[in-house]
Scaffold this active site. Structure first.
Site, short mmCIF file in Angstrom:
data_model
loop_
_atom_site.label_atom_id
_atom_site.label_comp_id
_atom_site.label_asym_id
_atom_site.label_seq_id
_atom_site.Cartn_x
_atom_site.Cartn_y
_atom_site.Cartn_z
N GLU A 81 0.80 -1.24 0.00
CA GLU A 81 0.00 0.00 0.00
C GLU A 81 0.83 1.29 0.00
O GLU A 81 0.57 2.22 0.75
CB GLU A 81 -0.93 -0.01 1.23
CG GLU A 81 -1.82 -1.23 1.29
CD GLU A 81 -2.71 -1.27 2.52
OE1 GLU A 81 -2.65 -0.38 3.38
OE2 GLU A 81 -3.50 -2.23 2.62
N GLU B 46 -5.97 -10.89 -0.64
CA GLU B 46 -6.75 -10.63 0.59
C GLU B 46 -8.25 -10.58 0.29
O GLU B 46 -8.97 -9.75 0.80
CB GLU B 46 -6.31 -9.30 1.25
CG GLU B 46 -4.83 -9.19 1.50
CD GLU B 46 -4.45 -7.91 2.21
OE1 GLU B 46 -5.35 -7.23 2.75
OE2 GLU B 46 -3.25 -7.57 2.25
#
Ligand SMILES: Oc1ccccc1CN[C@@H]1C=C[C@@H](O)[C@H](O)[C@H]1O
Length: 327
Positions: free
Chosen positions: A129, A236
């Protein structure tokens, strides 16, 4: 048939686990999954809470479980702006350390972690991220960027490759199928590839919901990232029954309509994954069953969610049928 058996010719099927779920859900995990990811136990703050202290016990219990059940592991995550202790960025007087000090700390962390987990995992999320969701900045503001500079990402991959030449090394991010973020992630990774940085793949986190992103946007993201010649992993995955902006807290169980729409979304997403399986190495759910999901605390604290394909009792949902009954 079990989930990973159904997909044995396509890609690995994984689940995020923690020290609690590997005990409570051990049968479900060992039956349906051939890959696991530690949900939190391999993040910086849990492995390396103080400069001269590593705490591997919790992560080791998960690795031991994987070995006992002949399950492969993917590592998550070495560099992230969250769940990283403040000591990493500060000196004794509490002011920010220099670029050199932080690079040394990062290299030592990565080397120690990689050497600890002797049997290399098939992949690692090296950087998580780093891309800013919106606006003109490519990279999110973080102490990593502020202290080291933009090449903290390159350096992390070089340190990881040097310490572990075997595992596939990934850049991992969320909102990866939103067109604006997709193009920013593409631009970041295109630069890494162009500079010869040792990156093997892009992790699409896949935190989706009943309405977003569209199947077409997911397809465009898979095609865009695959065009870089890298491997892809869905790292995820969950399909929330609430839109991100939906803050309702009245439900104690999902409505039948939610479960119908969720099953259809899972069916269409896995149809797409099978279509692009030459590029996709694994699909990991961010949890084992609806009994426990991080989404029961995010974005709305203490608000139950039901995003996975096994229900709160570990029983297959309609979503499970929709991703296994395709042949
Ligand atoms: O979907 C998001 C929206 C905003 C911020 C982060 C995320 C996802 N962020 C993920 C979620 C849970 C953590 O356990 C993972 O380590 C992290 O990669």
């Amino acid at each position: 048939m079990t989930l990973h058996e159904v997909y044995k010719d396509y890609f690995r099927i994984g689940a995020a686990v923690n020290t609690k779920t590997v005990l409570e859900d051990k049968d479900l995990i060992s039956t349906h999954f051939n890959s696991i990811t530690a949900e939190n136990e391999m993040k910086f703050e849990l492995l390396h809470p103080r400069e001269n202290e590593y705490t591997f016990e919790a992560a080791d219990s998960i690795v031991d479980f994987a070995k006992q059940h002949n399950i492969e592991m993917r590592g998550h995550t070495l560099v992230w702006h969250n769940q990283t202790p403040r000591w990493v960025f500060e000196n004794e007087s509490g002011s920010l350390v220099t670029r050199e000090v932080l690079l040394n700390r990062l290299q030592e962390h990565i080397k120690t972690v990689m050497e600890h987990f002797k049997d290399p995992f098939y992949s690692w999320d090296v950087v998580n991220e780093a891309v800013e969701d919106h606006g003109n900045f490519l990279l999110r503001k973080s102490p990593w960027l502020e202290i080291i500079g933009e090449d903290f990402i390159d350096k992390a991959f070089y340190f990881a490759k040097e310490a572990n030449p075997v595992s596939n090394l990934y850049y991992n991010d969320y909102n990866e199928s939103h067109p604006e973020k997709r193009e920013k992630i593409y631009k970041l990774v295109e630069g890494l590839v162009a500079r010869g940085v040792p990156i093997d793949g892009i992790g699409l986190q896949g935190h989706w919901n009943l309405n977003n992103p569209s199947i077409e946007d997911i397809r465009k993201a898979i095609e865009r990232y695959a065009s870089l010649g890298l491997k892809l992993e869905i790292t995820e995955m969950d399909i929330s029954v609430f839109d991100f902006e939906d803050t309702r807290t009245d439900l104690v169980q999902p409505t039948n309509q939610m479960l119908e729409i969720q099953a259809e979304k899972y069916e269409n997403v896995f149809k797409l994954f099978r279509e692009y399986s030459e590029h996709i190495e694994s699909v990991t759910f961010w949890g084992v069953s609806d009994r426990y999901t991080w989404l029961s605390d995010f974005p709305v604290k203490d608000r139950k969610n039901w995003p996975l394909v096994f229900d709160k009792d570990g029983k297959p949902k309609k979503s499970f049928e929709s991703i296994t009954d395709f042949f």
